[in-house]
Design a protein around this motif. Structure first.
Motif, mmCIF file in Angstrom:
data_model
loop_
_atom_site.group_PDB
_atom_site.id
_atom_site.type_symbol
_atom_site.label_atom_id
_atom_site.label_comp_id
_atom_site.label_asym_id
_atom_site.label_seq_id
_atom_site.Cartn_x
_atom_site.Cartn_y
_atom_site.Cartn_z
ATOM 1 N N ARG A 153 28.758 130.499 67.769
ATOM 2 C CA ARG A 153 29.697 130.295 68.762
ATOM 3 C C ARG A 153 29.310 129.196 69.549
ATOM 4 N NH1 ARG A 153 28.606 133.755 72.983
ATOM 5 N NH2 ARG A 153 30.567 133.448 73.831
ATOM 6 N N MET A 154 30.146 128.797 70.315
ATOM 7 C CA MET A 154 29.864 127.339 71.324
ATOM 8 C C MET A 154 30.184 127.591 72.813
ATOM 9 S SD MET A 154 31.848 125.105 68.554
ATOM 10 C CE MET A 154 32.243 123.525 69.826
ATOM 11 N N PRO A 155 29.323 128.599 73.456
ATOM 12 C CA PRO A 155 29.871 129.361 74.688
ATOM 13 C C PRO A 155 29.751 128.255 75.726
ATOM 14 C CG PRO A 155 27.610 130.080 74.239
ATOM 15 C CD PRO A 155 28.244 129.523 72.738
ATOM 16 N N GLY A 156 29.112 127.269 75.545
ATOM 17 C CA GLY A 156 29.113 126.091 76.637
ATOM 18 C C GLY A 156 30.368 125.130 76.564
ATOM 19 N N TYR A 157 31.163 125.074 75.494
ATOM 20 C CA TYR A 157 32.471 124.494 75.255
ATOM 21 C C TYR A 157 33.455 124.454 76.473
ATOM 22 C CZ TYR A 157 36.267 121.872 73.333
ATOM 23 O OH TYR A 157 37.349 121.235 73.168
ATOM 24 N N GLN A 158 33.689 125.691 77.117
ATOM 25 C CA GLN A 158 34.595 126.037 78.042
ATOM 26 C C GLN A 158 34.583 125.121 79.122
ATOM 27 O OE1 GLN A 158 34.804 129.720 80.010
ATOM 28 N NE2 GLN A 158 36.708 129.752 79.517
ATOM 29 N N ARG A 159 33.281 124.840 79.584
ATOM 30 C CA ARG A 159 33.047 123.772 80.941
ATOM 31 C C ARG A 159 33.558 122.437 80.398
ATOM 32 N NH1 ARG A 159 28.216 126.782 80.691
ATOM 33 N NH2 ARG A 159 27.298 124.786 80.195
ATOM 34 N N HIS A 160 33.635 122.053 79.222
ATOM 35 C CA HIS A 160 33.861 120.618 78.579
ATOM 36 C C HIS A 160 35.210 120.310 77.964
ATOM 37 C CE1 HIS A 160 29.627 119.786 79.989
ATOM 38 N NE2 HIS A 160 29.408 121.097 79.352
ATOM 39 N N ALA A 161 35.905 121.381 77.820
ATOM 40 C CA ALA A 161 36.980 121.429 77.104
ATOM 41 C C ALA A 161 38.152 120.375 77.411
ATOM 42 C CB ALA A 161 37.828 122.841 76.817
ATOM 43 N N GLU A 162 38.355 120.160 78.630
ATOM 44 C CA GLU A 162 39.335 119.373 78.921
ATOM 45 C C GLU A 162 38.926 117.907 78.698
ATOM 46 O OE1 GLU A 162 40.261 120.056 83.201
ATOM 47 O OE2 GLU A 162 40.917 121.943 82.892
ATOM 48 N N LYS A 163 37.870 117.495 78.576
ATOM 49 C CA LYS A 163 37.482 116.004 78.745
ATOM 50 C C LYS A 163 36.830 115.731 77.159
ATOM 51 C CE LYS A 163 32.836 117.051 80.789
ATOM 52 N NZ LYS A 163 32.109 116.540 81.985
ATOM 53 N N MET A 164 36.524 116.732 76.158
ATOM 54 C CA MET A 164 35.980 116.362 74.924
ATOM 55 C C MET A 164 36.584 117.368 73.836
ATOM 56 S SD MET A 164 31.890 117.136 75.292
ATOM 57 C CE MET A 164 31.487 116.027 76.297
ATOM 58 N N SER A 165 36.821 116.970 72.620
ATOM 59 C CA SER A 165 36.936 117.585 71.335
ATOM 60 C C SER A 165 35.884 118.767 71.212
ATOM 61 C CB SER A 165 37.528 117.053 70.239
ATOM 62 O OG SER A 165 36.443 116.141 69.912
ATOM 63 N N PRO A 166 36.106 119.872 70.462
ATOM 64 C CA PRO A 166 34.933 120.505 69.800
ATOM 65 C C PRO A 166 33.653 119.777 69.051
ATOM 66 C CG PRO A 166 36.897 121.872 69.459
ATOM 67 C CD PRO A 166 37.419 120.434 70.228
ATOM 68 N N GLN A 167 34.527 118.810 68.462
ATOM 69 C CA GLN A 167 33.520 117.965 67.564
ATOM 70 C C GLN A 167 32.605 117.239 68.441
ATOM 71 O OE1 GLN A 167 36.560 118.228 67.052
ATOM 72 N NE2 GLN A 167 36.699 119.297 64.933
ATOM 73 N N GLU A 168 33.382 116.451 69.674
ATOM 74 C CA GLU A 168 32.633 115.693 70.534
ATOM 75 C C GLU A 168 31.568 116.387 71.382
ATOM 76 O OE1 GLU A 168 35.833 112.318 71.608
ATOM 77 O OE2 GLU A 168 35.895 114.253 72.575
ATOM 78 N N TYR A 169 31.608 117.740 71.631
ATOM 79 C CA TYR A 169 30.920 118.612 72.322
ATOM 80 C C TYR A 169 29.617 119.011 71.236
ATOM 81 C CZ TYR A 169 29.088 122.888 74.131
ATOM 82 O OH TYR A 169 28.182 123.831 74.691
#
Length: 220
Positions: A153-169
């Protein structure tokens, strides 16, 4: 059958730990661990049920591990064998694990796939997740398969989803610019990234993404 005994430390106090295959009489404790690890609003129908646990023991007991601390079952980890092609990593958790029932387990599979790992919150200070992961690596070596793999899982991604792709995260986590509680834990446990898989599991925090991560058998 797998069994390993060792001592873990809380401060200066050694505490005995046993990692072993779980059995039928452990099912009640294993379901309690799921309830404690994934409390509401996590859907209760996604906790282990007895039919799933019976399949784990009957179909692939090598991949059914639990850890005891002073005789109390404090965590578990479950896997199955699959035939994995690294050139085609896309899949969902439900497809690859048969929704946790592992009826698709392949005795001749080349890869040990992680179905689930969970630890009681009150025992997480013992680093039992890492202990279970290392124990499953030993199962990989014992069976002579190519790798252990699973979707993190990538639970921290939700906070950054508007400004970066999953790959960038993931790249930011790998560069040390961001911290993700699951990906960073898996990195510390020896896993390495393979690919981001979209629509892996219904998970708002990860935006339904997962990072497929592996540990390669060093003797292959």
């Amino acid at each position: 059958m797998y069994k390993k005994e060792l001592y873990l430390y809380i401060g200066d106090r050694p505490v005995k730990a046993v990692v072993r295959n779980y059995k039928t009489n452990d099912f009640k404790a294993l379901i309690e661990i799921q309830k404690e690890s994934f409390p509401p609003p996590f859907p209760s129908d996604l906790w282990w049920n007895e039919e799933q646990l019976k399949n784990h023991v009957a179909l692939f007991q090598n991949g059914a591990l639990c850890v005891e601390i002073d005789g109390v079952i404090a965590g578990s980890m479950t896997g199955l064998l699959i035939s994995f092609d690294p050139a085609h990593p896309e899949h969902t958790w439900e497809e690859v694990t048969d929704s946790g029932y592992i009826r698709n387990h392949e005795n001749s599979g080349n890869t040990l796939y992680v179905v689930d790992i969970c630890v009681r919150p009150s025992y997480r200070k013992f680093n039992l997740g890492k202990l279970l992961m290392q124990s499953m690596y030993e199962v990989v070596i014992h069976l002579g398969v190519d790798r252990l793999i699973g979707g993190g899982r990538m639970p921290g991604y939700q906070r950054h989803a508007e400004k970066m792709s999953p790959q960038e995260y993931v790249q930011s986590v790998m560069a040390g610019d961001l911290y993700d509680p699951v990906i960073s834990f898996l990195l510390r446990s020896g896993r390495t990234p393979v690919a981001v898989v979209s629509n892996y599991i219904e998970d708002a925090e990860s935006q339904n993404n997962a990072l497929l991560m592996e540990w390669k058998n060093p003797f292959k």
